[in-house]
Design a protein around this motif. Structure first.
Motif, PDB file in Angstrom:
ATOM      1  N   ARG A 177       0.823  -1.220   0.000  1.00 58.34           N
ATOM      2  CA  ARG A 177       0.000   0.000   0.000  1.00 58.34           C
ATOM      3  C   ARG A 177       0.849   1.259   0.000  1.00 58.34           C
ATOM      4  O   ARG A 177       0.408   2.313  -0.467  1.00 58.34           O
ATOM      5  CB  ARG A 177      -0.925   0.001   1.223  1.00 58.34           C
ATOM      6  CG  ARG A 177      -1.905  -1.169   1.245  1.00 58.34           C
ATOM      7  CD  ARG A 177      -2.682  -1.245  -0.047  1.00 58.34           C
ATOM      8  NE  ARG A 177      -3.487  -2.461  -0.146  1.00 58.34           N
ATOM      9  CZ  ARG A 177      -4.041  -2.878  -1.264  1.00 58.34           C
ATOM     10  NH1 ARG A 177      -3.871  -2.197  -2.386  1.00 58.34           N
ATOM     11  NH2 ARG A 177      -4.759  -3.985  -1.284  1.00 58.34           N
ATOM     12  N   GLN A 178       2.037   1.182   0.547  1.00 56.58           N
ATOM     13  CA  GLN A 178       2.960   2.321   0.531  1.00 56.58           C
ATOM     14  C   GLN A 178       4.068   2.020  -0.461  1.00 56.58           C
ATOM     15  O   GLN A 178       4.677   0.951  -0.404  1.00 56.58           O
ATOM     16  CB  GLN A 178       3.547   2.561   1.930  1.00 56.58           C
ATOM     17  CG  GLN A 178       2.513   2.866   2.998  1.00 56.58           C
ATOM     18  CD  GLN A 178       1.824   4.200   2.759  1.00 56.58           C
ATOM     19  OE1 GLN A 178       2.435   5.131   2.221  1.00 56.58           O
ATOM     20  NE2 GLN A 178       0.557   4.301   3.152  1.00 56.58           N
ATOM     21  N   ARG A 179       4.335   2.961  -1.344  1.00 58.28           N
ATOM     22  CA  ARG A 179       5.310   2.684  -2.403  1.00 58.28           C
ATOM     23  C   ARG A 179       6.756   2.787  -1.917  1.00 58.28           C
ATOM     24  O   ARG A 179       7.673   2.511  -2.663  1.00 58.28           O
ATOM     25  CB  ARG A 179       5.062   3.607  -3.598  1.00 58.28           C
ATOM     26  CG  ARG A 179       3.748   3.274  -4.282  1.00 58.28           C
ATOM     27  CD  ARG A 179       3.534   4.012  -5.577  1.00 58.28           C
ATOM     28  NE  ARG A 179       3.352   5.434  -5.391  1.00 58.28           N
ATOM     29  CZ  ARG A 179       4.212   6.356  -5.774  1.00 58.28           C
ATOM     30  NH1 ARG A 179       5.347   6.009  -6.360  1.00 58.28           N
ATOM     31  NH2 ARG A 179       3.958   7.634  -5.579  1.00 58.28           N
ATOM     32  N   THR A 180       6.952   3.198  -0.681  1.00 61.73           N
ATOM     33  CA  THR A 180       8.245   3.098  -0.012  1.00 61.73           C
ATOM     34  C   THR A 180       8.114   2.033   1.058  1.00 61.73           C
ATOM     35  O   THR A 180       7.217   2.117   1.907  1.00 61.73           O
ATOM     36  CB  THR A 180       8.657   4.442   0.617  1.00 61.73           C
ATOM     37  OG1 THR A 180       8.754   5.424  -0.420  1.00 61.73           O
ATOM     38  CG2 THR A 180      10.008   4.326   1.298  1.00 61.73           C
ATOM     39  N   PHE A 181       8.957   1.018   1.042  1.00 65.01           N
ATOM     40  CA  PHE A 181       8.764  -0.115   1.939  1.00 65.01           C
ATOM     41  C   PHE A 181      10.103  -0.753   2.285  1.00 65.01           C
ATOM     42  O   PHE A 181      11.135  -0.465   1.658  1.00 65.01           O
ATOM     43  CB  PHE A 181       7.841  -1.162   1.291  1.00 65.01           C
ATOM     44  CG  PHE A 181       8.323  -1.656  -0.045  1.00 65.01           C
ATOM     45  CD1 PHE A 181       9.152  -2.771  -0.152  1.00 65.01           C
ATOM     46  CD2 PHE A 181       7.965  -1.002  -1.221  1.00 65.01           C
ATOM     47  CE1 PHE A 181       9.611  -3.222  -1.377  1.00 65.01           C
ATOM     48  CE2 PHE A 181       8.413  -1.442  -2.464  1.00 65.01           C
ATOM     49  CZ  PHE A 181       9.239  -2.559  -2.542  1.00 65.01           C
ATOM     50  N   THR A 182      10.066  -1.618   3.305  1.00 70.15           N
ATOM     51  CA  THR A 182      11.240  -2.378   3.725  1.00 70.15           C
ATOM     52  C   THR A 182      10.936  -3.862   3.598  1.00 70.15           C
ATOM     53  O   THR A 182       9.774  -4.264   3.417  1.00 70.15           O
ATOM     54  CB  THR A 182      11.611  -2.060   5.179  1.00 70.15           C
ATOM     55  OG1 THR A 182      10.557  -2.528   6.031  1.00 70.15           O
ATOM     56  CG2 THR A 182      11.828  -0.570   5.381  1.00 70.15           C
TER      57      THR A 182
END
Length: 438
Positions: free
Chosen positions: A374-379
């Motif tokens: 859902r978030q285009r920045t992720f770990t």
């Protein structure tokens, strides 16, 4: 006149100049003058010959005659022992001229000043004992080919023997070109007749390197898939520059072959606006700043996406930008606004599909799974809750993410932290819907 060294020596003596005086007046070193006269330098640069001719006070006609012992005409190199003249069907020799294989330069090119400066720096950094390989990598549709073609047209005049170009089709609807196929094409262009072309890739590569060994050429290898596809096409010649474009970061080409990597990122907002305005003008964007902000967000720095939307906007000059954006945003697929029917090479979805086809099965599965993010920045840690979909260990998951980063389908600025571009993220969601049947 005879060979270039004898010609210059005879002309120098006739003018009453010593080698030292000729060196001083031409700006060349005494060693350079001696090497030319002795024949150690059999093919001096055209600029050096012009300096020598001017120092001896030669007329334009005599200067052209002197240069003609090495060049067919200005900037057109005579191919002597390095490359055979092309042959007519009747066996007659056809003089070779400088090769000019470049496709047209792109229109409405904006920005990329830093990347262009890095490419220019390679020309200044060239030395007689090292060839130069430039690798321009980046995401699909980010403008790698446009950049290199723009630069190549600007500097082509610095390569007296011309430019060779090949689209290696590394990411294409058609299969990638085999290196030996490109080698044979290049060798024919360099004047080697078909009956002298070797059968094996290794022999073709050796003949290619021998043929260009003393030439000054720019070789553009566009759309490469792997380092293995590129390596046989590297020249090793001191005065040749090879420019490669690829979606793959080709770490091996940098480590093993000394390529200079120039990573091409997405356009900044300012560059994106400049590109859009270069196509549709400045009036409509200035009239509707909120609408243009929404349009730039849809494209997220992709030059290809911006060009497609600019063309759609230009085709509707009397429709407000906000209405165009609203209509496009309400489409069932978020990538549909960037389709170009009848021209797959200009379609964002089609370009992404070519990258997807190159992925190993496990990496493709991870790529599909990113449609759940859902978030285009992720770990990596944030992916673990949806790891059952991937059905793989954390180590294998990390390897797959690194592979996607190497293919420039996701970005990894620091280890374990990733980001995916908006357009590519929408494609992962389409892939996920397809494989899950939703």
């Amino acid at each position: 006149m005879g060979d270039i060294g004898t010609s210059i020596k005879e002309l120098r003596i006739a003018t009453g100049m010593t080698q030292e005086q000729l060196a001083e007046h031409s700006g060349l070193s005494i060693r350079a003058i001696r090497d030319i006269e002795r024949g150690s330098t059999q093919r001096p640069y055209r600029h050096s010959l012009e300096l020598v001719a001017a120092a001896m006070g030669l007329s334009e006609r005599d200067t052209n005659e002197l240069i003609g012992t090495v060049y067919v005409q200005p900037n057109l190199r005579r191919r002597g022992s390095c490359a055979r003249p092309r042959e007519h069907a009747k066996g007659q020799d056809v003089p070779m001229t400088a090769l000019a294989h470049l496709p047209p330069a792109p229109l409405n090119f904006v920005g990329r000043r830093d990347a262009l400066q890095q490419l220019d720096a390679l020309l200044r950094a060239g030395s007689p004992d090292a060839s130069t390989v430039a690798l321009v990598d980046g995401a699909p549709g980010v403008g790698k080919t446009a950049l290199v073609l723009r630069w190549a047209h600007q500097v082509a005049g610095q390569f007296a023997d011309g430019v060779l170009y090949a689209d290696l089709r590394g990411y294409d609807a058609q299969p990638p070109l085999a290196p030996e196929s490109v080698l044979r094409r290049f060798l024919r262009a360099l004047g080697i007749p078909d009956h002298r072309l070797p059968l094996s890739k290794e022999e073709c590569s050796a003949l290619y390197r021998s043929t260009v060994a003393e030439l000054r050429m720019l070789i553009v290898l566009d759309n490469a898939a792997t380092a293995e596809q590129v390596r046989p096409l590297l020249t090793g010649a001191p005065h040749c520059l090879v420019a490669v474009t690829s979606r793959n970061s080709m770490t091996g080409l940098v480590v093993r072959d000394g390529a200079r990597r120039i990573h091409l990122d997405y356009l900044t907002d300012a560059e994106a606006l400049e590109l859009f305005e270069s196509s549709v003008g400045e009036v409509r964007p200035k009239r509707e700043p909120e609408a243009i902000a929404g349009l730039l967000a849809m494209c997220e720095g992709s030059p290809l996406a911006l060009r497609v939307l600019a063309e759609r906007t230009r085709d509707q000059p009397h429709v407000a930008l906000r209405d165009i954006i609203t209509r496009l945003a309400n489409r069932l697929s978020q990538l549909s606004p960037f389709d170009t029917p009848g021209d797959p090479q200009s379609s964002v979805r089609e370009l992404l599909s070519w990258s997807y086809r190159n992925l190993p099965a496990s990496t493709a599965r991870v790529f599909d799974g990113l449609g759940n993010v859902r978030q285009r920045t992720f770990t990596v840690t944030q992916l673990l809750p949806i790891q059952p979909y991937f059905d793989m260990s954390e180590e294998t998951l990390v390897d797959a993410l690194d592979w996607l980063a190497e293919e420039n389908l996701i970005e990894s600025e620091t280890p374990g932290n990733y980001r995916i571009n908006r357009l590519i993220w929408h494609y992962t969601r389409e892939r996920l819907d397809e494989v899950t049947g939703h």
